[in-house]
Write an enzyme that holds these catalytic residues in place. Structure first.
Site, mmCIF file in Angstrom:
data_model
loop_
_atom_site.group_PDB
_atom_site.id
_atom_site.type_symbol
_atom_site.label_atom_id
_atom_site.label_comp_id
_atom_site.label_asym_id
_atom_site.label_seq_id
_atom_site.Cartn_x
_atom_site.Cartn_y
_atom_site.Cartn_z
ATOM 1 N N ASP A 1 0.878 -1.170 0.000
ATOM 2 C CA ASP A 1 0.000 0.000 0.000
ATOM 3 C C ASP A 1 0.916 1.219 0.000
ATOM 4 O OD1 ASP A 1 -1.634 2.167 0.574
ATOM 5 O OD2 ASP A 1 -2.543 1.286 2.365
ATOM 6 N N VAL A 2 0.926 1.983 -1.085
ATOM 7 C CA VAL A 2 1.895 3.078 -1.215
ATOM 8 C C VAL A 2 1.636 4.222 -0.245
ATOM 9 C CG1 VAL A 2 2.408 2.557 -3.620
ATOM 10 C CG2 VAL A 2 0.611 4.239 -3.080
ATOM 11 N N THR B 1 -5.312 2.621 -20.451
ATOM 12 C CA THR B 1 -5.001 1.778 -19.296
ATOM 13 C C THR B 1 -6.298 1.250 -18.684
ATOM 14 O OG1 THR B 1 -5.140 3.615 -17.732
ATOM 15 C CG2 THR B 1 -2.984 3.215 -18.784
ATOM 16 N N TYR C 1 -6.993 15.735 -8.601
ATOM 17 C CA TYR C 1 -6.026 15.079 -9.485
ATOM 18 C C TYR C 1 -5.025 16.102 -10.007
ATOM 19 C CZ TYR C 1 -4.224 11.944 -13.088
ATOM 20 O OH TYR C 1 -3.406 11.159 -13.860
#
Length: 260
Positions: A63-64, A196, A159
């Site tokens: 988990d970053v 993606t 974002y």
């Protein structure tokens, strides 16, 4: 061709999309790839593909957003390989829907910033610490930002903010390494709209996914979306010694999207 022969590369978000493409291409070019993700079954599948092609790799769950997770990951890397040369930080997330700023939800803001910006900070902090223990130190950190870290788009403020933060944070780290004589280069890649799984999920929420995809294609000056491999080849260059004079830089790979 062996452009990263003998190097140890740590890649986040490696179970799919850009991260998976980076892992495969660096492995083909001689790196040992340490792949990290939350999607363990998919990640193991990518690792199996790499090994089937004769490459070398290792997968771990990460988990970053967890600092302890990063500390544990670097202990594992250093105990297994003894050095680290490359970090490609691909893990990321985006909005579930576009929203006007006064209607944006704070929980979504925090979730996006946590993965995209906090995750980049933790990745850079802990990978850089590991790289400094290598002998000799010869590192490359590549943080995946976005064209939306350079230009704005309505309705995706979190974002935009997180990817803009990745861009300027990476420059600060690059200058810190240069000032202290630490031979680690730090750069960002700014993908345009790439085909993606993240984009495919967004398209699937549209009433007419195929029409939505055609609209995305039409937005690109080159007439089509980018592929994960388009970004991975840029990462390969920045990871290699060919880019030994490149630090604090931005590599835009967007089919001309922001050139207009």
């Amino acid at each position: 061709m062996g452009r990263v022969e003998g190097k140890i590369a740590f890649i986040t978000g490696a179970a799919s999309g850009i991260g998976a493409a980076c892992a495969k291409i660096l492995a083909r070019e001689g790196a040992t790839v340490v792949m990290a993700d939350l999607q363990d079954e998919m990640g193991q599948g990518v690792l199996a593909e790499i090994r089937d092609e004769g490459g070398d790799g290792h997968y771990l769950h990460l988990d970053v957003t967890s600092e302890q997770g990063w500390a544990n990951a670097m202990v594992e890397v250093m105990s297994k390989f003894g050095e680290l040369h490359i970090l490609i930080n691909c893990a990321g997330t985006t909005h579930s829907k576009s929203s006007f700023p006064s209607e944006a939800e704070f929980d979504e803001w925090r979730s996006i910033v946590s993965v995209n910006l906090d995750g980049t900070f933790l990745a850079t902090k802990h990978a850089l610490g590991a790289m400094k223990k290598s002998d000799p130190v010869n590192g490359s950190i590549i943080n995946i930002s976005s064209v939306y870290g350079m230009v704005g788009l309505p309705g995706i403020g979190a974002y935009n903010a997180s990817k803009g933060g990745v861009r300027i944070y990476s420059k600060s780290v690059a200058l810190s390494c240069a000032q202290e004589g630490v031979n680690v280069r730090v750069n960002t890649i700014h993908p345009g709209i790439i085909d993606t799984p993240l984009l495919q999920r967004a398209l699937s929420r549209n009433p007419d996914p195929e029409a939505a995809r055609m609209r995305y294609d039409s937005l690109q000056p080159v007439g089509h979306l980018g592929q994960p491999e388009d970004i991975a080849y840029g990462a390969l260059y920045l990871a290699s010694d060919e880019a030994k004079f490149v630090t604090g830089a931005e590599l835009v790979i967007d089919g001309g999207y922001i050139a207009r």
